[in-house]
Design an enzyme around this catalytic site. Structure first.
Site, PDB file in Angstrom:
ATOM      1  N   ARG A  12      23.027 -24.229 -60.846  1.00 14.33           N
ATOM      2  CA  ARG A  12      22.410 -24.259 -59.579  1.00 14.33           C
ATOM      3  C   ARG A  12      23.080 -23.328 -58.568  1.00 14.33           C
ATOM      4  O   ARG A  12      22.363 -22.571 -57.798  1.00 14.33           O
ATOM      5  CB  ARG A  12      22.839 -25.560 -59.048  1.00 14.33           C
ATOM      6  N   SER A 154      34.747 -27.073 -52.078  1.00 13.53           N
ATOM      7  CA  SER A 154      33.587 -27.705 -52.408  1.00 13.53           C
ATOM      8  C   SER A 154      32.657 -27.571 -51.341  1.00 13.53           C
ATOM      9  O   SER A 154      32.901 -27.214 -50.235  1.00 13.53           O
ATOM     10  CB  SER A 154      33.948 -29.168 -52.712  1.00 13.53           C
ATOM     11  N   CYS A 155      31.412 -27.839 -51.532  1.00 11.58           N
ATOM     12  CA  CYS A 155      30.555 -27.995 -50.381  1.00 11.58           C
ATOM     13  C   CYS A 155      30.728 -28.992 -49.402  1.00 11.58           C
ATOM     14  O   CYS A 155      30.587 -28.487 -48.213  1.00 11.58           O
ATOM     15  CB  CYS A 155      29.071 -28.248 -51.280  1.00 11.58           C
ATOM     16  N   THR A 185      23.415 -34.900 -58.283  1.00 12.99           N
ATOM     17  CA  THR A 185      23.810 -33.625 -59.000  1.00 12.99           C
ATOM     18  C   THR A 185      23.666 -33.671 -60.296  1.00 12.99           C
ATOM     19  O   THR A 185      23.321 -34.591 -61.126  1.00 12.99           O
ATOM     20  CB  THR A 185      25.189 -32.998 -58.352  1.00 12.99           C
TER      21      THR A 185
END
Length: 336
Positions: A12, A154-155, A185
């Site tokens: 991704r 991280s996002c 996810t």
């Protein structure tokens, strides 16, 4: 100086980094020279061209022998398990984007350096041994020429830190708790299956699933003055993309909704422009799909009770993070 980038792991994030580079009009002086992934090249090309979340790639992707052709650019395709055996030196790679999720410590990611790369960015929280954990826009200025392996955090940390920075500077953050309402996810399951985390063993498509996250605590790696002051957890929900950070914190002094919103509006229009967006419309998660910002503060959701403050921000947990990987690669390559 053109920065030569290689992508290791074409899932991704790996695919979205490539798409963000081209869909952004190559806004950075970056050349993607290679992709290393064990998957079939034709399948990976197809998944680049057609994406359930982000739609069809507005360009052309094809396989040309041992390479991709992306809008006419030739990108070498490799399938090597051991990063130390990759031809990064031969290809002149400046920065490897380590996107497999497997090599998340400096020790493991340094295999790319042995392959001839100059620098590595891990697309996940790194171990304590990495040279730096970076949230672009918040602390990328700490990068040094001697840094070789860094983490892009991280996002969720990339959404949270741009909120916290201006609020702490103007109000003082005593302590706080965060919940991220996070889309499912690939580390979850479609149907119930064995997992050591009994909640993650359950179908991602059917339930809201509480689970742990280190995203709030990781803000202390980015802003050391806040180390130990933030914690939280995640609730994974049955949506495919876009997530929401809900942060409650105690300010050092009483404040108001108007002041809090004003602080974040000024940051979004100033030092954090392009990283932090500001929203006043009654929107829902799908409206933030494919948004390149790290964090979109929702001014309609702010609540204040004296020194107790609640703020919320949306984030495309794939696209925003992938755009920051590109920004951070440039900052790392140019660090002095």
């Amino acid at each position: 100086m053109t920065i030569k980038v290689a992508i290791n792991g074409y899932g991704r994030i790996g695919r979205n980094v490539l798409r963000a580079h081209y869909e952004g009009g190559k806004r950075h002086d970056i050349e993607i020279v290679a992709i290393n992934d064990l998957g079939n090249a034709a399948t990976n090309a197809h998944l680049t061209q057609y994406d359930t979340v982000h739609g069809r790639f507005p360009g052309e992707v094809s396989v040309d022998g041992d390479a991709f052709r992306v809008n006419g650019d030739r990108i070498r395709v490799l399938a090597q398990r051991n990063p130390a055996e990759l031809p990064w030196g031969e290809l002149g790679v400046d920065v490897v984007m380590e996107c497999t999720g497997l090599f998340t410590s400096k020790e493991k990611a340094s295999a790319h350096l042995r392959g001839g790369a100059k620098k590595v960015i891990i697309s996940a929280p790194g171990g304590k041994d990495v040279d730096a954990t970076i949230v672009y826009g918040v602390n990328h200025g700490v990068l040094k020429a001697t840094d070789t392996v860094i983490s892009n955090a991280s996002c969720t940390t990339n959404c949270l830190a741009p909120l916290v920075k201006p609020l702490h500077e103007k109000l003082g953050l005593v302590n706080g708790l965060m919940t991220t309402v996070h889309s499912y996810t690939n580390d979850q399951v479609l149907t119930d299956v064995y997992h050591e985390d009994l909640r993650r063993a359950r179908s991602a498509t059917m339930s809201m699933i509480p689970t742990k996250t280190g995203a709030a605590a990781a803000v202390g790696l980015v802003m050391p003055e806040l180390d130990g002051r933030l914690d939280g957890f995640a609730v994974r929900v049955p949506t495919i993309n876009v997530s929401l950070v809900d942060l409650s914190f105690v300010a050092a002094r009483p404040t108001t909704v108007e002041e809090v919103n004003g602080i974040l509006k000024a940051a979004a229009e100033g030092e954090l422009k392009g990283i932090l967006d500001y929203n006043t419309a009654p929107l829902v998660s799908v409206d933030f799909n494919h948004n390149p910002a790290s964090s979109t503060f929702d001014a309609t959701l702010t609540k204040v009770n004296g020194t107790l403050v609640k703020v919320s921000a949306w984030y495309d947990n794939e696209w925003g993070f992938s755009n920051r990987m590109l920004d951070t690669a440039v900052a790392l390559a140019h660090a002095r």
